[in-house]
Design a protein around this motif. Sequence first.
Motif, mmCIF file in Angstrom:
data_model
loop_
_atom_site.group_PDB
_atom_site.id
_atom_site.type_symbol
_atom_site.label_atom_id
_atom_site.label_comp_id
_atom_site.label_asym_id
_atom_site.label_seq_id
_atom_site.Cartn_x
_atom_site.Cartn_y
_atom_site.Cartn_z
ATOM 1 N N ASN A 95 -6.504 45.097 2.299
ATOM 2 C CA ASN A 95 -6.199 45.057 1.007
ATOM 3 C C ASN A 95 -4.686 44.972 0.464
ATOM 4 N N LYS A 96 -3.944 45.973 1.317
ATOM 5 C CA LYS A 96 -2.608 46.024 0.736
ATOM 6 C C LYS A 96 -1.704 44.788 0.799
ATOM 7 N N LEU A 97 -2.057 44.164 2.085
ATOM 8 C CA LEU A 97 -1.543 42.730 2.197
ATOM 9 C C LEU A 97 -1.523 41.766 1.013
ATOM 10 N N PHE A 98 -2.467 41.810 0.446
ATOM 11 C CA PHE A 98 -2.844 40.836 -0.654
ATOM 12 C C PHE A 98 -2.281 41.293 -1.946
ATOM 13 N N GLU A 99 -2.451 42.851 -2.089
ATOM 14 C CA GLU A 99 -1.787 43.342 -3.316
ATOM 15 C C GLU A 99 -0.340 43.424 -3.442
ATOM 16 N N PHE A 100 0.420 43.215 -2.089
ATOM 17 C CA PHE A 100 1.728 43.082 -2.006
ATOM 18 C C PHE A 100 2.067 41.426 -2.489
ATOM 19 N N ALA A 101 1.030 40.699 -1.974
ATOM 20 C CA ALA A 101 1.162 39.098 -2.346
ATOM 21 C C ALA A 101 1.344 38.839 -3.711
#
Length: 403
Positions: free
Chosen positions: A316-322
Amino acid sequence: MNILMTTADHLMIDRRILQEAQTLVEQGHQVTLLAGFECPQRESYSHNGIKIERFMFDWGDSRFSALARRYNLQPGSSTYNRAWRLFRAWANRVASLNSFEQFILDRMTEYQVDVLHVHDFPMLAPAVELAKMRKVPLIYDAHELYYAQVQLPEATQRKYKKKESRLIKQVDAAITVNPYIAKLMAERYAVTAPHVIMNAAPKVPVASTSLLRERFGLAPDDNILLYQGWISDNRGIERIVEAAANFAANTYLVLVGYGAFEDTLKKLVMERNLGDRVFFYGGVPSDDLHELTCDADLGIIPYHGVDENNYFCSPNKLFEFAVAELPFISNDLPFLHDIVATYGNGLLADLNSAEAIASAVNQLFGDSAKMAALKDGAKKAREAINWDVEGEKLLNIYQRVTG
């Protein structure tokens, strides 16, 4: 259409699940989400139009209760206790559902359902039974290779893999989180590759905030390295904490999230005298995470391939960073490699030791041109990997399943 969703999540409901449910509600469907069967107490509430029910497992089995009544077995008697032990052995080793799965099925049967959508392996066996009983379509949403978790004993891994392989052939549509896991499931289970819906975050406006800086007394020009998400071992988080001892003078680590491993990390911070370098924000609801993320300067994904889920991760964090236009740093893992190659929003580095992490972080924060390039890449990623895109995939799957 009445859509019944189930998940084992009993602490915090995964953002992916809530987003999928919300997308379906916005299309006019009624969504009931049975979220957790081992909760501290029975709860019922509504969240953004989603009816959410949470349960306490009673450690019983309705099938045995019926037998006990039929043969007049008295609770507490030696005959009752001996019969219960024999029944539990049968349920765990022979029956299609163990006692916990039967409890889930009992709860599921209490609701109207036109489409059944279940999240992760623990929900699959009772869902297959209910789909047969009600003659409704079944969508199986596998968030990971459940059997491949490193903490599971090998015998349990083999048992779960065999069971999932049998049951997945009985669903109307399977979904998973990235192409790598979809490919592995297709090969190992001899099924059509599951549909891929990534754990993308909603494309909300990038916020201009200083929530982290205000909370921890940091200056506008200080560098914040952000870890967010579940705090557990086997994720390499302790290495980031240790690396903080060698960060440049104006660089700080903030951890947003919670988990059993948090106490271990706090003890480590105290032992290494890092209280002025490492800060624990605590857990926050999914809806509040975006603003915090926007106040950071660099995200970190420290996973290091301890099992197949970790190696092929798309967290999830990958996409929250994006969606926050936040660059990230990570180990060179397959899916993360693909994202960096496509959008240029991250740096792949050696994060397998505290010394290597500190070196990579310091070099990156010391290279303004590189940071600017990663920031441009993060803006591109925001436009391509968000829930606007992934939500449409979900609706298309439902259209195919329901005709």
